[in-house]
Design a protein around this motif. Structure first.
Motif, PDB file in Angstrom:
ATOM      1  N   THR A 160      72.453   5.552  22.157  1.00 47.50           N
ATOM      2  CA  THR A 160      72.717   5.747  23.581  1.00 47.50           C
ATOM      3  C   THR A 160      74.223   5.920  23.805  1.00 47.50           C
ATOM      4  OG1 THR A 160      70.836   4.294  24.013  1.00 47.50           O
ATOM      5  CG2 THR A 160      72.292   4.780  25.876  1.00 47.50           C
ATOM      6  N   PHE A 161      75.004   5.083  23.144  1.00 43.85           N
ATOM      7  CA  PHE A 161      76.467   5.179  23.218  1.00 43.85           C
ATOM      8  C   PHE A 161      76.932   6.528  22.652  1.00 43.85           C
ATOM      9  CE2 PHE A 161      80.790   4.679  21.871  1.00 43.85           C
ATOM     10  CZ  PHE A 161      81.364   3.756  22.729  1.00 43.85           C
ATOM     11  N   GLY A 162      76.372   6.891  21.510  1.00 45.23           N
ATOM     12  CA  GLY A 162      76.749   8.132  20.828  1.00 45.23           C
ATOM     13  C   GLY A 162      76.420   9.364  21.664  1.00 45.23           C
ATOM     14  N   ARG A 163      75.284   9.299  22.368  1.00 46.45           N
ATOM     15  CA  ARG A 163      74.881  10.424  23.213  1.00 46.45           C
ATOM     16  C   ARG A 163      75.907  10.625  24.338  1.00 46.45           C
ATOM     17  NH1 ARG A 163      69.854   8.691  25.029  1.00 46.45           N
ATOM     18  NH2 ARG A 163      70.752   8.079  27.014  1.00 46.45           N
ATOM     19  N   GLY A 164      76.352   9.485  24.922  1.00 49.12           N
ATOM     20  CA  GLY A 164      77.370   9.554  25.973  1.00 49.12           C
ATOM     21  C   GLY A 164      78.657  10.182  25.453  1.00 49.12           C
ATOM     22  N   LEU A 165      79.060   9.781  24.257  1.00 50.78           N
ATOM     23  CA  LEU A 165      80.285  10.310  23.656  1.00 50.78           C
ATOM     24  C   LEU A 165      80.139  11.806  23.373  1.00 50.78           C
ATOM     25  CD1 LEU A 165      83.092   9.688  22.349  1.00 50.78           C
ATOM     26  CD2 LEU A 165      81.854   9.319  20.201  1.00 50.78           C
ATOM     27  N   ALA A 166      78.966  12.187  22.846  1.00 50.97           N
ATOM     28  CA  ALA A 166      78.727  13.594  22.503  1.00 50.97           C
ATOM     29  C   ALA A 166      78.780  14.463  23.766  1.00 50.97           C
ATOM     30  CB  ALA A 166      77.382  13.740  21.795  1.00 50.97           C
ATOM     31  N   GLU A 167      78.192  13.944  24.861  1.00 56.64           N
ATOM     32  CA  GLU A 167      78.209  14.701  26.122  1.00 56.64           C
ATOM     33  C   GLU A 167      79.633  14.865  26.637  1.00 56.64           C
ATOM     34  OE1 GLU A 167      75.475  12.532  28.586  1.00 56.64           O
ATOM     35  OE2 GLU A 167      73.724  13.347  27.518  1.00 56.64           O
ATOM     36  N   LYS A 168      80.395  13.763  26.535  1.00 53.24           N
ATOM     37  CA  LYS A 168      81.781  13.788  26.997  1.00 53.24           C
ATOM     38  C   LYS A 168      82.594  14.822  26.219  1.00 53.24           C
ATOM     39  CE  LYS A 168      85.453  10.309  27.404  1.00 53.24           C
ATOM     40  NZ  LYS A 168      85.701   8.881  27.151  1.00 53.24           N
ATOM     41  N   LEU A 169      82.333  14.911  24.907  1.00 49.44           N
ATOM     42  CA  LEU A 169      83.098  15.840  24.071  1.00 49.44           C
ATOM     43  C   LEU A 169      82.475  17.225  24.030  1.00 49.44           C
ATOM     44  CD1 LEU A 169      83.916  13.525  21.012  1.00 49.44           C
ATOM     45  CD2 LEU A 169      85.460  14.207  22.841  1.00 49.44           C
ATOM     46  N   GLY A 170      81.259  17.344  24.606  1.00 52.76           N
ATOM     47  CA  GLY A 170      80.574  18.637  24.575  1.00 52.76           C
ATOM     48  C   GLY A 170      80.155  19.051  23.169  1.00 52.76           C
ATOM     49  N   VAL A 171      79.737  18.071  22.387  1.00 51.54           N
ATOM     50  CA  VAL A 171      79.308  18.370  21.008  1.00 51.54           C
ATOM     51  C   VAL A 171      77.921  17.752  20.779  1.00 51.54           C
ATOM     52  CG1 VAL A 171      81.667  18.450  20.113  1.00 51.54           C
ATOM     53  CG2 VAL A 171      80.431  16.274  20.085  1.00 51.54           C
ATOM     54  N   PRO A 172      77.195  18.217  19.752  1.00 46.00           N
ATOM     55  CA  PRO A 172      75.861  17.642  19.519  1.00 46.00           C
ATOM     56  C   PRO A 172      75.908  16.249  18.874  1.00 46.00           C
ATOM     57  CG  PRO A 172      76.245  19.586  18.103  1.00 46.00           C
ATOM     58  CD  PRO A 172      77.490  19.366  18.885  1.00 46.00           C
ATOM     59  N   LEU A 173      74.831  15.507  19.098  1.00 43.83           N
ATOM     60  CA  LEU A 173      74.633  14.222  18.418  1.00 43.83           C
ATOM     61  C   LEU A 173      73.628  14.451  17.301  1.00 43.83           C
ATOM     62  CD1 LEU A 173      74.911  11.064  18.297  1.00 43.83           C
ATOM     63  CD2 LEU A 173      72.978  10.960  19.874  1.00 43.83           C
ATOM     64  N   GLN A 174      74.058  14.180  16.084  1.00 49.04           N
ATOM     65  CA  GLN A 174      73.157  14.332  14.937  1.00 49.04           C
ATOM     66  C   GLN A 174      73.011  12.987  14.242  1.00 49.04           C
ATOM     67  OE1 GLN A 174      74.579  17.594  12.495  1.00 49.04           O
ATOM     68  NE2 GLN A 174      74.538  19.040  14.217  1.00 49.04           N
ATOM     69  N   ALA A 175      71.984  12.899  13.376  1.00 53.58           N
ATOM     70  CA  ALA A 175      71.746  11.617  12.709  1.00 53.58           C
ATOM     71  C   ALA A 175      71.610  11.813  11.214  1.00 53.58           C
ATOM     72  CB  ALA A 175      70.479  10.990  13.275  1.00 53.58           C
ATOM     73  N   VAL A 176      71.979  10.776  10.466  1.00 57.09           N
ATOM     74  CA  VAL A 176      71.742  10.791   9.022  1.00 57.09           C
ATOM     75  C   VAL A 176      70.746   9.677   8.700  1.00 57.09           C
ATOM     76  CG1 VAL A 176      73.926   9.537   8.648  1.00 57.09           C
ATOM     77  CG2 VAL A 176      72.749  10.578   6.706  1.00 57.09           C
ATOM     78  N   LEU A 177      69.674  10.081   8.020  1.00 62.51           N
ATOM     79  CA  LEU A 177      68.574   9.169   7.717  1.00 62.51           C
ATOM     80  C   LEU A 177      68.372   9.159   6.205  1.00 62.51           C
ATOM     81  CD1 LEU A 177      66.266   7.451   8.949  1.00 62.51           C
ATOM     82  CD2 LEU A 177      64.895   9.538   9.031  1.00 62.51           C
ATOM     83  N   ILE A 178      68.406   7.962   5.641  1.00 60.45           N
ATOM     84  CA  ILE A 178      68.343   7.860   4.178  1.00 60.45           C
ATOM     85  C   ILE A 178      67.130   7.036   3.758  1.00 60.45           C
ATOM     86  CG2 ILE A 178      69.572   7.107   2.092  1.00 60.45           C
ATOM     87  CD1 ILE A 178      72.168   7.268   3.658  1.00 60.45           C
ATOM     88  N   GLY A 179      66.396   7.562   2.800  1.00 60.55           N
ATOM     89  CA  GLY A 179      65.409   6.747   2.096  1.00 60.55           C
ATOM     90  C   GLY A 179      64.174   6.386   2.879  1.00 60.55           C
ATOM     91  N   CYS A 180      63.710   7.229   3.797  1.00 66.64           N
ATOM     92  CA  CYS A 180      62.412   6.936   4.387  1.00 66.64           C
ATOM     93  C   CYS A 180      61.783   8.209   4.931  1.00 66.64           C
ATOM     94  CB  CYS A 180      62.501   5.856   5.461  1.00 66.64           C
ATOM     95  SG  CYS A 180      63.070   6.414   7.057  1.00 66.64           S
ATOM     96  N   ASP A 181      60.500   8.132   5.158  1.00 65.34           N
ATOM     97  CA  ASP A 181      59.762   9.259   5.718  1.00 65.34           C
ATOM     98  C   ASP A 181      60.207   9.426   7.176  1.00 65.34           C
ATOM     99  OD1 ASP A 181      57.970  11.050   6.652  1.00 65.34           O
ATOM    100  OD2 ASP A 181      56.226   9.728   6.521  1.00 65.34           O
ATOM    101  N   PRO A 182      60.740  10.593   7.525  1.00 66.27           N
ATOM    102  CA  PRO A 182      61.276  10.750   8.879  1.00 66.27           C
ATOM    103  C   PRO A 182      60.184  10.886   9.950  1.00 66.27           C
ATOM    104  CG  PRO A 182      61.448  12.812   7.691  1.00 66.27           C
ATOM    105  CD  PRO A 182      60.910  11.799   6.711  1.00 66.27           C
ATOM    106  N   ALA A 183      58.973  11.274   9.543  1.00 65.72           N
ATOM    107  CA  ALA A 183      57.950  11.631  10.530  1.00 65.72           C
ATOM    108  C   ALA A 183      57.749  10.579  11.630  1.00 65.72           C
ATOM    109  CB  ALA A 183      56.635  11.954   9.818  1.00 65.72           C
TER     110      ALA A 183
END
Lengths: 333, 254
Positions: A22-45
């Motif tokens: 939620t914090f990251g989304r606010g920052l991304a909107e402020k900077l006008g950039v996308p919010l992406q995630a890194v997910l390690i070692g599990c089924d993403p589904a």
């Protein structure tokens, strides 16, 4: 781009992670950039839908046969490699055990600074952060040098809220190059513990004791009060350092953070070490012989007096009322 | 077994802090100083390990000249010697601190010392950066397990446990290794009078570390707004019991 490290254990998300998103989304909107995630070692589904609702536009799925369970160095090395190609401006994690650990490893690998427990970020030519010290009793304004910025977000500074629904997040697989050495630290086994009685961290009433309790035996009174109120017993660092209570009962900076409806603090002066641990309590009642105890200033209700006299009287009054109520209900029935 | 335990000198804060030096530091004139709590358990663990397995333990700190007090305190509990990385007392960021520690360890190793175990606190009580031990481990190319609340040395191996939401996570690493520990690992002893006397004669080596540029540069400290207007007083002694009962009812506890 803001890259968020997803802290999960075998696919179960750490809930602080949603606050960080939620914090990251606010920052991304402020900077006008996308919010992406890194997910390690599990089924993403099973996580896709949730990450999507929290505003993640793209997920980097790190895949490697050695990354099935937690291994801090290998996880960090994977992220350090991903960063080189993905080039985020900021790498965020929740300030959890794993979030701080993985980002510190990434910082060490990249030879860049890392700022833990941040509450506010001010990007600009001089990237400033506001971060918590002393378990949030003090704030620090600092300039974070180097790029990208490695930052963990302090717990409970923002409510986890979902964002506007946008397109399905893209899923990109990333295959890191790992050596066997990167696996020298990995989680090799787990032990689940059965909790006994009311859990201090989730109890709705907590009775805490400090120096004023005076002894291990003195806590019997607190046990009785907790028992009649259906609550749990905790102690200050003085109580655990004196061996009156096990460390697992400590409320404070180096112990548990509690969030009950009512915290009854007995014989505790109210040092920062302790106040940090009970900040989440909705109501605080302080019982202390010393009317100048600083805890009174931070409490909702106060009683000046000796807990060894007040608690027995209080317990007996509660029991008496219970008996009367019991009798009257029998009469009514 | 040869152990280095790294500790931080922190003020023993009361209920409220005050700021000085244009907000760069907290007022400590009327405060005592202690070893940061997690590291106090690191000291205790080091002493227990050498009592059990033999060998020696060194306590290391980075701080002002007075940080010698925390080294002596550690030595009074059974640590053999101290190393003080002396600063002017200003704040060193975690990477600067780690770099100074690595430099000191390399110096000791170049003099023929060999260390099997490096103990740190997971995070310091004051700045809470969560990274000095990890950065030292990377520089020395050693494995690092953090957040440890139980540890057992089995020959060349350490079995370390840390708490999870549902129980324990177990990690096994080969020595030499870096471990960062948390309070609750053990119950630290109080220094004995004899220990305190002996500690005065134990050696403390003073080194003057190089300061690399800061990456996390402290600009100023701020006090969060004070919460609450003070307690509603319910009375004195057992006379307050009826009003306590009323509060319990009002809050839905009874």
């Amino acid at each position: 781009m803001i890259l968020a490290f997803i802290d999960h254990d075998r696919g179960t998300l750490n809930l602080l992670c949603l606050q960080m998103l939620t914090f990251g989304r606010g920052l991304a909107e402020k900077l006008g950039v996308p919010l992406q995630a890194v997910l390690i070692g599990c089924d993403p589904a099973p996580l896709l839908d949730e990450l999507h609702r929290y505003g993640v536009s793209s997920i980097h799925l790190v895949k490697h046969p050695w990354l099935e369970d937690y291994a801090p160095e290998a996880w960090a090395k994977s992220i350090a490699q991903l960063i080189k190609s993905a080039q985020p401006q900021v790498l965020l994690a929740a300030s959890t055990e794993r979030g701080n650990e993985v980002l510190a490893h990434v910082g060490a690998l990249a030879d860049l600074p890392m700022a833990a427990n941040c509450v506010q970020l001010n990007p600009g030519p001089r990237f400033q952060v506001l971060r918590q010290r002393w378990g949030s009793s003090l704030l620090e304004e600092a300039e974070l040098h180097g790029d990208p910025k490695f930052i963990t977000i302090a717990p409970h500074i923002i409510d986890a809220t979902e964002g506007k629904t946008c397109a399905e997040p893209a899923l990109e697989t990333f295959s890191p190059t790992l050596d066997e050495k990167d696996l020298r630290v990995r989680l090799t086994a787990r032990e689940e513990t059965q909790s006994e009685g009311v859990d201090l961290r989730t109890a709705s009433v907590v009775v805490g004791g400090g120096r004023g309790v005076g002894s291990q035996e003195g806590f019997q009174l607190l046990e009785e009060l907790a028992s009649v109120l259906g609550g749990a017993v905790g102690g200050s660092r003085v109580a655990t350092n004196n061996g009156w209570r096990p460390h697992s009962d400590q409320i404070g900076l180096t112990g548990n953070r509690i969030a009950p409806n009512l915290y009854i603090a007995c014989g505790i002066s109210g040092a920062i070490q302790h106040l940090v641990g009970c900040k989440g309590a909705k109501h605080v009642l302080v019982i202390n012989k010393d009317n100048a105890a600083p805890f009174f200033r931070r409490a909702d209700f106060g009683v000046v007096g000796d807990l060894h006299e007040i608690l027995p009287a209080l317990i007996s009054e509660i029991r008496k009322r219970r008996t009367q109520t019991g009798l009257s209900s029998v009469k009514c029935g | 077994m040869n152990i280095v335990v790294c500790v931080k000198r922190v003020p023993d804060t009361g209920a409220r802090m005050e700021l000085v030096d244009g907000g760069k530091a907290i007022e400590t004139r009327n405060l005592g100083f202690t070893i940061s709590p997690h590291e106090e358990c690191g000291v205790e663990e080091a002493v227990r390990l050498i009592e059990k397995l033999g060998g020696s333990a060194t306590v290391l700190t980075l701080g002002p000249p007075n940080a010698e007090d925390q080294l002596r305190d550690s030595m009074a509990r059974g640590i053999d010697r101290g190393i003080l990385l002396e600063t002017d007392g200003s704040e060193w960021d975690p990477a600067q601190t780690a770099s100074a520690i690595v430099e000191a360890i390399r110096t000791k190793e170049s003099q023929g010392n060999r260390f099997d175990l490096f103990l740190f606190g997971t995070e310091s009580a004051d700045s809470g950066d969560y990274q000095v031990g990890i950065r030292v481990a990377h520089a020395l190319d050693l494995p690092c397990v953090t957040g440890i609340k139980q540890l057992e040395v089995q020959g060349e191996k350490v079995v370390a446990r840390r708490e999870s939401a549902t129980g324990w996570e177990i990690y096994e690493v080969m020595l030499p290794a870096v471990l960062t520990v948390k309070e609750g690992l053990n119950l630290p002893r109080h220094p004995s009078l004899r220990g305190t006397m002996t500690a005065r004669k134990k050696p403390v080596e003073r080194l003057h570390p190089n300061r690399v540029p800061a990456g996390l540069e402290l600009l100023r400290l701020k006090l969060p707004p004070e919460q609450g207007a003070g307690a509603e007083m319910l009375g004195q002694g057992i006379e307050a019991v009826p009003r306590i009962i009323a509060v319990l009812e009002e809050l839905g506890v009874l």
